[in-house]
Write a protein that holds these residues in place. Structure first.
Motif, PDB file in Angstrom:
ATOM      1  N   ILE A 241       1.025  -1.221   0.101  1.00  0.00           N
ATOM      2  CA  ILE A 241      -0.001   0.101   0.164  1.00  0.00           C
ATOM      3  C   ILE A 241       0.490   1.427  -0.019  1.00  0.00           C
ATOM      4  N   VAL A 242       0.740   1.932  -0.967  1.00  0.00           N
ATOM      5  CA  VAL A 242       1.566   3.439  -1.122  1.00  0.00           C
ATOM      6  C   VAL A 242       0.716   4.010  -0.963  1.00  0.00           C
ATOM      7  N   ASP A 243       0.770   5.634   0.418  1.00  0.00           N
ATOM      8  CA  ASP A 243      -0.211   6.502   0.045  1.00  0.00           C
ATOM      9  C   ASP A 243       0.645   7.462   1.495  1.00  0.00           C
ATOM     10  N   ASP A 244       0.552   8.689   1.601  1.00  0.00           N
ATOM     11  CA  ASP A 244       1.104   9.309   2.476  1.00  0.00           C
ATOM     12  C   ASP A 244      -0.370   9.774   3.440  1.00  0.00           C
ATOM     13  N   THR A 245      -1.422   9.220   3.635  1.00  0.00           N
ATOM     14  CA  THR A 245      -2.464   9.482   4.393  1.00  0.00           C
ATOM     15  C   THR A 245      -2.663   8.656   5.585  1.00  0.00           C
ATOM     16  N   PRO A 246      -1.777   8.401   6.434  1.00  0.00           N
ATOM     17  CA  PRO A 246      -1.931   7.193   7.834  1.00  0.00           C
ATOM     18  C   PRO A 246      -3.507   6.942   8.169  1.00  0.00           C
ATOM     19  N   LYS A 247      -4.462   7.936   7.849  1.00  0.00           N
ATOM     20  CA  LYS A 247      -5.902   6.945   7.857  1.00  0.00           C
ATOM     21  C   LYS A 247      -6.473   6.016   6.619  1.00  0.00           C
ATOM     22  N   ASN A 248      -6.350   6.884   5.908  1.00  0.00           N
ATOM     23  CA  ASN A 248      -5.898   5.372   4.526  1.00  0.00           C
ATOM     24  C   ASN A 248      -5.706   4.214   4.307  1.00  0.00           C
ATOM     25  N   ILE A 249      -4.102   4.033   5.168  1.00  0.00           N
ATOM     26  CA  ILE A 249      -3.086   3.456   4.714  1.00  0.00           C
ATOM     27  C   ILE A 249      -4.240   2.627   6.180  1.00  0.00           C
ATOM     28  N   GLN A 250      -4.896   2.540   6.813  1.00  0.00           N
ATOM     29  CA  GLN A 250      -5.269   2.022   8.073  1.00  0.00           C
ATOM     30  C   GLN A 250      -6.854   1.421   7.818  1.00  0.00           C
ATOM     31  N   VAL A 251      -7.646   2.542   7.162  1.00  0.00           N
ATOM     32  CA  VAL A 251      -8.793   1.440   6.097  1.00  0.00           C
ATOM     33  C   VAL A 251      -8.357   0.856   5.340  1.00  0.00           C
TER      34      VAL A 251
ATOM     35  N   ASP B 263      -1.456   5.586  -4.630  1.00  0.00           N
ATOM     36  CA  ASP B 263      -1.835   6.598  -4.807  1.00  0.00           C
ATOM     37  C   ASP B 263      -1.352   7.568  -5.714  1.00  0.00           C
ATOM     38  N   ILE B 264      -2.586   8.571  -5.965  1.00  0.00           N
ATOM     39  CA  ILE B 264      -1.375   9.431  -6.728  1.00  0.00           C
ATOM     40  C   ILE B 264      -1.111  10.702  -6.108  1.00  0.00           C
ATOM     41  N   ILE B 265      -1.822  11.234  -5.220  1.00  0.00           N
ATOM     42  CA  ILE B 265      -1.792  12.859  -5.171  1.00  0.00           C
ATOM     43  C   ILE B 265      -0.052  12.060  -3.619  1.00  0.00           C
ATOM     44  N   MET B 266       0.861  12.333  -3.678  1.00  0.00           N
ATOM     45  CA  MET B 266       2.289  12.308  -3.040  1.00  0.00           C
ATOM     46  C   MET B 266       3.434  13.062  -2.806  1.00  0.00           C
ATOM     47  N   PRO B 267       3.871  13.259  -1.815  1.00  0.00           N
ATOM     48  CA  PRO B 267       5.419  13.782  -1.852  1.00  0.00           C
ATOM     49  C   PRO B 267       6.312  13.630  -2.443  1.00  0.00           C
ATOM     50  N   LYS B 268       7.532  14.420  -2.765  1.00  0.00           N
ATOM     51  CA  LYS B 268       8.734  13.576  -3.612  1.00  0.00           C
ATOM     52  C   LYS B 268       8.571  13.287  -4.655  1.00  0.00           C
ATOM     53  N   MET B 269       7.538  12.548  -4.717  1.00  0.00           N
ATOM     54  CA  MET B 269       6.792  11.683  -6.487  1.00  0.00           C
ATOM     55  C   MET B 269       5.557  10.994  -6.254  1.00  0.00           C
ATOM     56  N   ASP B 270       4.704  11.897  -7.730  1.00  0.00           N
ATOM     57  CA  ASP B 270       3.602  11.515  -7.357  1.00  0.00           C
ATOM     58  C   ASP B 270       3.191  10.049  -8.026  1.00  0.00           C
ATOM     59  N   GLY B 271       2.297   9.402  -8.455  1.00  0.00           N
ATOM     60  CA  GLY B 271       2.119   8.251  -8.261  1.00  0.00           C
ATOM     61  C   GLY B 271       2.430   7.899 -10.290  1.00  0.00           C
ATOM     62  N   PHE B 272       2.327   8.537 -10.555  1.00  0.00           N
ATOM     63  CA  PHE B 272       2.356   7.960 -11.953  1.00  0.00           C
ATOM     64  C   PHE B 272       3.915   8.087 -12.631  1.00  0.00           C
ATOM     65  N   GLU B 273       4.591   8.784 -11.490  1.00  0.00           N
ATOM     66  CA  GLU B 273       6.135   8.670 -11.999  1.00  0.00           C
ATOM     67  C   GLU B 273       6.668   7.994 -11.303  1.00  0.00           C
TER      68      GLU B 273
END
Length: 192
Positions: free
Chosen positions: A13-23, A59-69
């Motif tokens: 799971i790749v996401d910068d939001t802890p709540k999303n990761i938890q769910v 996820d797509i919207i993340m810091p440093k490098m987005d999901g597309f890249e």
């Protein structure tokens, strides 16, 4: 409804939001999947190379490098190029969905997602991945068998070819040739 699950399946799971990761993590763990987590694209690439997950939820919207890249980079590496990537994002514009497929994603789920839909899509892509591996294995086995057959049969057929080129008017050679042809092509008796 039963989904493709196994204790040996690992999902990253790749996401910068802890709540999303938890769910997401809770849903997957309930179904018996092992999970690993990455909080950004760079960490995702490193983790994917180390653990070689069976599937990546990205996820797509993340810091440093987005999901597309991140996905595009994963698809350039030999060790991760065949891992299915499912985008899981709040970005629901058709351009984003198309870009997700163009960068190598196999599916795109918009947030907020439906739990049953998420599990069904994960199951489908895991099953497709397993079937691809089975087909690849069978194809490799067939290639090996064909190589062995061609190699092992080359010598007897070359010998037979040489024998059949011998003078046609020698009666004993014709008798031997007929016998060999009959044994080679009709070893179980006549088909007629």
């Amino acid at each position: 409804m039963e989904y493709y699950t196994s204790q040996s399946i690992t999902i990253l799971i790749v996401d910068d939001t802890p709540k999303n990761i938890q769910v997401i993590g809770n849903i997957l763990e309930e179904k018996g999947y092992k999970i690993n987590i990455a909080l950004n694209g760079l960490q995702a690439i490193k983790t994917a190379e180390e653990i070689k997950p069976d599937l990546i939820l990205l996820d797509i919207i993340m810091p440093k490098m987005d999901g597309f890249e991140t996905c595009a980079r994963l698809k350039t590496l030999d060790s991760t190029k065949d891992i299915p990537v499912i985008f899981l994002s709040a970005k629901a514009e058709s351009e984003d969905i198309i870009k997700g497929f163009q960068t190598g994603g196999v599916d795109y789920i918009t947030k907020p997602f439906n739990r049953e839909e998420l599990l069904a899509r994960i199951g489908t892509h895991l099953e497709l991945q397993e079937n691809r591996k089975i087909i690849e294995t069978i194809s490799n086995e067939r290639k090996e068998l064909l190589h062995v057959l061609c190699h092992d049969l080359a010598v007897p057929f070359l010998s037979l070819k040489s024998l059949l080129k011998v003078e046609k008017d020698a009666p004993e050679i014709l008798h031997v040739r007929s016998f060999l042809v009959e044994q080679l092509f009709f070893p179980c008796g006549s088909l007629w």
